[in-house]
Each structure stands twice: as structure tokens, then as C-alpha cells.
Scaffold this motif. Structure first.
Motif, short mmCIF file in Angstrom:
data_model
loop_
_atom_site.label_atom_id
_atom_site.label_comp_id
_atom_site.label_asym_id
_atom_site.label_seq_id
_atom_site.Cartn_x
_atom_site.Cartn_y
_atom_site.Cartn_z
N LYS A 26 8.94 1.64 0.48
CA LYS A 26 7.84 2.50 0.95
C LYS A 26 7.63 3.71 0.06
CE LYS A 26 10.53 5.08 4.35
NZ LYS A 26 10.59 5.60 5.72
N TRP A 51 2.85 -1.26 3.78
CA TRP A 51 1.43 -0.97 4.11
C TRP A 51 0.63 -0.60 2.87
CZ3 TRP A 51 5.69 1.80 5.58
CH2 TRP A 51 5.71 3.17 5.37
N ALA A 52 -0.01 0.59 2.81
CA ALA A 52 -0.83 0.90 1.65
C ALA A 52 -0.18 1.97 0.77
CB ALA A 52 -2.22 1.34 2.10
N THR A 53 1.14 2.01 0.78
CA THR A 53 1.82 3.00 -0.07
C THR A 53 1.46 2.81 -1.53
OG1 THR A 53 3.77 1.56 -0.12
CG2 THR A 53 3.80 3.37 1.47
N SER A 54 1.09 1.60 -1.93
CA SER A 54 0.74 1.36 -3.33
C SER A 54 -0.48 2.16 -3.75
CB SER A 54 0.48 -0.14 -3.57
OG SER A 54 -0.55 -0.59 -2.70
N PHE A 55 -1.27 2.60 -2.79
CA PHE A 55 -2.48 3.38 -3.11
C PHE A 55 -2.10 4.72 -3.73
CE2 PHE A 55 -6.11 6.16 -1.65
CZ PHE A 55 -7.13 5.51 -2.33
N THR A 79 -1.29 -4.20 5.73
CA THR A 79 -2.24 -3.13 6.08
C THR A 79 -3.20 -2.86 4.93
OG1 THR A 79 -0.66 -2.16 7.62
CG2 THR A 79 -2.40 -0.71 6.83
N LEU A 80 -2.76 -3.08 3.71
CA LEU A 80 -3.67 -2.88 2.58
C LEU A 80 -4.77 -3.95 2.59
CD1 LEU A 80 -4.34 -1.20 0.12
CD2 LEU A 80 -3.03 -2.80 -1.27
N GLU A 82 -5.89 -5.37 5.18
CA GLU A 82 -6.78 -4.98 6.28
C GLU A 82 -7.67 -3.80 5.89
OE1 GLU A 82 -4.94 -4.90 10.27
OE2 GLU A 82 -3.15 -5.73 9.33
N ALA A 83 -7.12 -2.88 5.10
CA ALA A 83 -7.90 -1.72 4.68
C ALA A 83 -9.09 -2.15 3.83
CB ALA A 83 -7.03 -0.73 3.91
N ARG A 170 7.05 -3.74 12.53
CA ARG A 170 6.83 -2.46 11.85
C ARG A 170 8.11 -1.96 11.19
NH1 ARG A 170 2.77 1.72 14.08
NH2 ARG A 170 2.79 1.93 11.84
N TYR B 3 -6.47 2.38 -6.94
CA TYR B 3 -7.66 1.54 -6.77
C TYR B 3 -8.61 2.27 -5.83
CZ TYR B 3 -4.08 0.19 -3.38
OH TYR B 3 -3.06 0.21 -2.47
N ILE B 233 5.58 10.07 0.50
CA ILE B 233 4.60 9.00 0.24
C ILE B 233 4.07 8.43 1.56
CG2 ILE B 233 4.37 6.64 -0.68
CD1 ILE B 233 4.29 8.54 -2.96
N THR B 237 0.02 8.52 3.12
CA THR B 237 -0.79 7.41 3.65
C THR B 237 -1.28 7.69 5.07
OG1 THR B 237 1.11 6.15 4.50
CG2 THR B 237 0.43 5.70 2.23
N LEU B 242 -4.24 5.29 5.93
CA LEU B 242 -3.81 4.04 5.30
C LEU B 242 -2.47 3.53 5.83
CD1 LEU B 242 -5.04 4.64 1.65
CD2 LEU B 242 -5.96 3.03 3.34
N PHE B 247 -4.93 4.27 11.04
CA PHE B 247 -5.78 3.34 10.30
C PHE B 247 -7.25 3.43 10.69
CE2 PHE B 247 -7.59 -0.81 9.35
CZ PHE B 247 -7.09 -1.08 8.09
#
Lengths: 256, 256, 256
Positions: A26, A51-55, A79-80, A82-83, A170, B3, B233, B237, B242, B247
Motif C-alpha cells: 500500500k 486500491w488506487a495507491t498507484s495513483f 478499486t482502481l 472501479e475508479a 479489505r 495517470y 500514501i 488516496t 480513491l 470512493f
């Protein structure tokens, strides 16, 4: 292994189809990933960037390279997906997977409402591009899915092309498969297993008591997910009957 | 960002007056600080060296340099201020701030009894030397401060020269703003906000559920504190909608 | 220390017989060990490689060398001893200790049934080879040992050659000395201390509230164990009265 003990249950070896450990990253730094791999590379089958931690994670490409060099596949949390979907950006998501050369992707509906046929369509589409993991179960504590529905969803999603289905818990381990207390919904798990092959399911089990419960019920080589990086070594000992909780479970005769 | 997604709430940028994230460092090594900064430097506005951990941390100057080089201000936890005051060593504390070239300091009375005018005097004195954060709320679970008193304290301390006031929660998130269960004292927070500008308050919110609660009530750019290094991090989100918990919060239309 | 404060309780210095901090390493990488030692080497007296994590930890010899170079003794968790004994491999265990040049070892019966005289025999045998720590208390929540029995076991095991006896709490701090809630069994501890010298006991106290409780009852230089790596610095401040929980405990006059 560093020394020899008798009566150690047999672990599958990589590339594993059962006995998978899926780790949740995460937001580790590159050096923290290196530290994780230094101790646990052999025990980690796949990594989810939660989830979207990569963002918001800097140096994402470099980090993916570190996992890639260790031969460990990585995927973005559902979750990414889904986003992107909720914003009508699914094609962007497909391009994103290509841009980062992802070989795996997760399809889920934990945070949004999605009719089953739509979800299965996404699975089918993505399965042409990558290997798909599909998650069943809501992130919403209040939403209880009855067992027959879990089974039907899992079967349909495997049918649609999912490689594995993931039972939702989760990061906290307090929804989906688990009561808000973290206790396992045992009847649910047992009923699922009458209809869905255990190799096809990855059970999210972030808490130790949950990992123990699954290892005792389904054995050393159960697929477990959402494992925290610093819990991979402890989990491996639980799988092998080398921690108090499963110590006697794999012994022919626990008395001396 | 790695992104593009539509409907992402707008975050303030450094140097922030709102949307601050204050991180608690309770004994990180220099390399661990480097790892934290590698992933999270852009999301960290200020770092607290928790309570008096600086007393026993080796290589303190070198560690401060690492944060300084990243442009992130650091301050000693309020308990250290109190430790000096309770020993009648306040002048020593002022010299200490100079010796380590600290630009920020915290004034608090979480562990000692201090009349309000005395506390405000310390704030005024220190405000001539550094930028002052002032903490309101007791570390003692049994000591309940009524809302009107929170408001009066916060206003007086800002008046005395505090840059921000901090709502106390400790590392555990179970006192002050929160019930011993970790649940937010919602009425208290709402009443405070009728009288004190939200940019002036940093809410200590170490637990995820607390962070979610504040982001939902006060938006993306609420000031939050006592964030653990590995939660920066994830918090980012949450602020951006995110993570599952927030969400749908920032979406125009959550259904697809 | 980085600065001078009056009324700081006196800490013992290495090599300590009391005031010991025993850390649990449950799978740190070599670099993580280096990070730990960079901040905490002076505060760590001995390290336990938790239960049988050493079985699955890569680079075990190199890791032991890092601790050795810092002058910090290491031992394998008692569960590993039990894993060998239950398999009738005790001689293998002795060879293992030699192979890794271990100077300390733990004898325990937390996961297996072992008559007291057999346990004491193991202690005597191993005491000829290494320095022995012996653990009292079950890992089984349901197994309540009455106080007189704790005392008798501790006395017999010290008599048999144990250097220290350890009061069991596990990594979670919810068995043995503690109720399943984590609350200390206070009457038990007080009764033990009427009969067993406090220097001879290491109390497992992984949770902060437990550490605070022991420091308040037994002082700065109580022996504490199962401390997580990132809690060593915080514990040191608890011992010195520099965290909120023990802030006033060591002061002559807490009011200013």
C-alpha cells in the motif's frame, strides 16, 4: 530451509496454483520492496498495489521493475478498476495496463453497484488482455451477501474468464468473509467450498487469526491474500505448523 | 500523478495552509526517513518527532538534516516542551530549539496542569523565536473538556500567537477528540467549527476511520495530524476519493 | 542523550542484569536489522527470532552476524525448541545451536505438554551448552495456571540452570500474564514477585499499556520482552518518564 525437521507439511513451489500468498503493498518505497523480497521472495506469489495507491506513488515504473526482476507479478487493486469504470474511462484503464506492461488485473465491484452480467463482460474483455482476478463481496459492512449468491457469483466470474476469484475482506479484515469483529463467517466459507474448487479461490485474510483459521480448515496450501509485507514470514510458519497456533495441527502425535 | 482520472478533488500544493498532513516520527532511522520521503515527500507538510523521542534518538542532527534537505519542517512533540517546563528548564528548551535550528515548536499541556494565561504566555514567548503549534486537549481519558472550553482555548491560543492549534488524540487516537473506543466526538468537532476557522486547526487522526470521518465532513483539504509514516500514501488516496471509504464521496454521480 | 533534563531516572547500562529490553524479530531483513540497530542498539539487550521464523528466513547466518557485530545476543524462540523436542530431534537442536554458534537458547512448553521434571532436565542439559532462558506460561488462552504454580515453576527452572525466566504473553499480549483483552493479571504478577527476584524475570509485554503498567509497578529497570522493533525507542521514553503515560511518575513534584 535452514535446517531439517520431520513432519513438515509439503508446500507447493512456484509457480503455484494453490498455496498462493498474495501480498498487499500500500505504498512501499523501492528500498522497502527490496527488503521485502530479500526475506520473502520465495513465499510471495503475487502482489497487489492496494486500491488506487498507484495513483499517488512516485517511481511507479521503477517499483514495478523491481518486482518484475524478482519474477513476481503485480496488479492494481480492484478499486482502481472501479475508479476508471465509474468515470466511464474503461478504455483508459486498458491503455494504462498496457502502458505499465501489466500482466494481471483485478475486476471488482466493492465500491460501486454493477449488474452481474456487466461485471462478467468486463472480466471477459480484460481476460483477452491480461490474467484476471475477480473479487466477490462488498466493502460495505451493511451489505450481507447470502452464501448461494457468493457461489453463483464466483462460478459465473470463473466462467467469464477469471483465473481466480478473491473473497473480499479489505485491508482490515472486517467485511465480506468476516464479521465486523474480524471473526470468520465459517458457514459461508464451508458452503462456498461445496461448489467452488478451493484452488480457484484466494481468501483475503489480513489478520493472523483468519490465516490460522483457513490453514486449519483448508491446509498448508490454501490461497491467502491481503497479507501485509511484514507478515509473510509469520504466515509461512503458520502454513508449516511452526507457530503456536498450528503447532500440533500437522503432527501425527502431538504428545511426547 | 501517474495517470489521469476525472472528478478528482483539487488538492492544495506546498506550502499548504490547509490540506496539511502532519506525520508522527517516533524513532525512524535515517534510512527509514529516506524511504518515507522517497514515496511521500510531496504529501508531508510537517513532521513531529513524537513526544520526547528526540531525547533518546541517536544521530538527531543528521536526521533533522535529512528532513531539512527535503524542505519539510520538523518539531519536537509537546511533551518535550512540558518535560522542560515541569522541571523549570524553559530557558534550556529555548536554547535547545536554537541549538538544533528548529523553526517550529509545540506548546501543550497534555500531561501537566497549566493555567490558560501561563500557557498563552509560553506561546507568546516562543512565537518570537519560532512558529508555534499549540495543542488543546488532555492525554488523560478521564478528563473531558466541554466544547465551549475547547473553543475558548483554541481562540485564546491563536490570539496569543499560535500558527495552528492541534486537537489532541495521542498516537492511539483514543483521547481528546475521540472516545476511548476511537470513535469521533462528532458534536464537539462540529461545535468547534462554528467558532474557529478550519484552516487554523490540525486534527490528530491516527486511525483510518477518523481520517475518513474528517475528510467526509471537512473535505479533501482538511488538516490532519499524527499520521503514521506508512499511512501517508493511504491517507492521500482517502483525500482524493480513491479508497473504498471515500470512493463515492467526491463523485457527481456514483452510479454507472 | 541529546540534551539534559533533571529528574531522569537512572537506567542501567550494558551489559544489563536488570532493565533488559528483549526485542522480537519475526523476519526482519538484514537492512531492516541495520536500521533497527542504528537507532536502538544501546537499548536492546537481547533479540529473539520469534518462534520458528528462523526456519524460513533466508540469509540466517548473515543476519546473526549483523547482530553479533553489534554485540547483541540472539536466540531462537522457544517454539523452535519445542518443534525439535516434539519430533524427538533434541540432539539435532543441540547441533543446530552449535552450527549457528548460538550463545543463548530458550526452553519452553507453550505449545506442548511437558512434565516439569522433563523441562528442568532440558534446561540443565542446555545450560551446559548455552545460557538458557526458560519460559513459563501457556500459549493456550483456556489454560489458566494459578499463581502458586507460576512461582513453583519459575523457582524450579531457575534452580535447574535458567539465567532468566520469561513470563509468557505471545506476540499479541493476550495470554499468560494477560487476559484475552490484553489487561494485566495484576494479582498474579504481584504474587510472583513476593517469591521470585524481579531481576530474574523478563516480562513479555508487547502492548504499550502493558509496558507502562510494568514500569509503573517495577520501575525504570524492569526486564521487558517481546518488544516490537519500532517500539524500542518509545519504550525507552516510557522507562524514562518522557512519555505521557509515565510523565509524572518519576517527578518529585508534578505540578509547576
Amino acid at each position: 530451509m535452514n535446517y531439517t525437521l520431520t513432519q513438515i507439511p509439503e508446500r507447493t513451489v512456484k509457480p503455484r496454483q494453490s498455496g498462493l500468498t498474495m501480498v498487499m503493498d500500500k505504498g512501499l518505497s523501492i528500498r522497502q520492496v527490496e527488503d521485502l523480497l530479500a526475506t520473502s521472495a520465495n513465499y510471495i506469489d503475487i502482489v497487489k498495489l492496494g486500491w488506487a495507491t498507484s495513483f499517488v506513488t512516485p517511481n511507479l515504473s521503477e517499483k514495478l521493475d523491481v518486482y518484475r526482476d524478482a519474477g513476481i507479478p503485480v496488479y492494481f487493486g480492484g478499486t482502481l478498476f472501479e475508479a476508471f469504470v465509474v468515470r466511464n474511462q474503461f478504455e483508459d484503464y486498458q491503455r494504462l495496463l498496457d502502458r505499465y506492461d501489466m500482466k494481471y488485473a483485478e475486476v471488482s465491484d466493492g465500491s460501486i453497484e454493477m449488474p452481474q452480467d456487466v461485471k462478467c463482460e468486463y472480466i471477459s474483455k480484460l481476460a483477452k488482455q491480461v490474467t484476471v482476478l475477480s473479487e466477490v463481496g462488498s466493502k460495505d459492512e451493511a451489505k450481507i451477501i447470502p452464501p448461494y449468491k457468493w457461489i453463483q457469483l464466483m462460478q459465473a466470474e470463473l466462467q467469464a474468464g477469471a483465473w481466480k476469484v478473491i473473497g473480499e475482506a479489505r485491508e482490515g479484515g472486517n467485511v465480506g468473509l468476516f464479521r465486523s469483529s474480524g471473526e470468520v463467517r465459517q458457514g459461508l466459507v464451508e458452503e462456498i467450498l461445496t461448489q467452488v474448487p478451493f484452488e480457484s479461490i484466494i481468501w483475503e485474510a489480513p489478520q493472523k487469526s483468519q490465516q490460522v483459521w483457513f490453514v486449519k480448515l483448508l491446509g498448508t496450501n490454501v490461497n491467502l491474500g491481503n497479507i501485509a509485507p511484514h507478515e509473510v514470514i509469520p504466515l509461512e510458519t503458520i502454513r508449516l505448523g511452526l507457530r503456536g497456533d498450528t503447532f500440533t495441527h500437522f503432527l501425527d502425535n502431538a504428545k511426547q
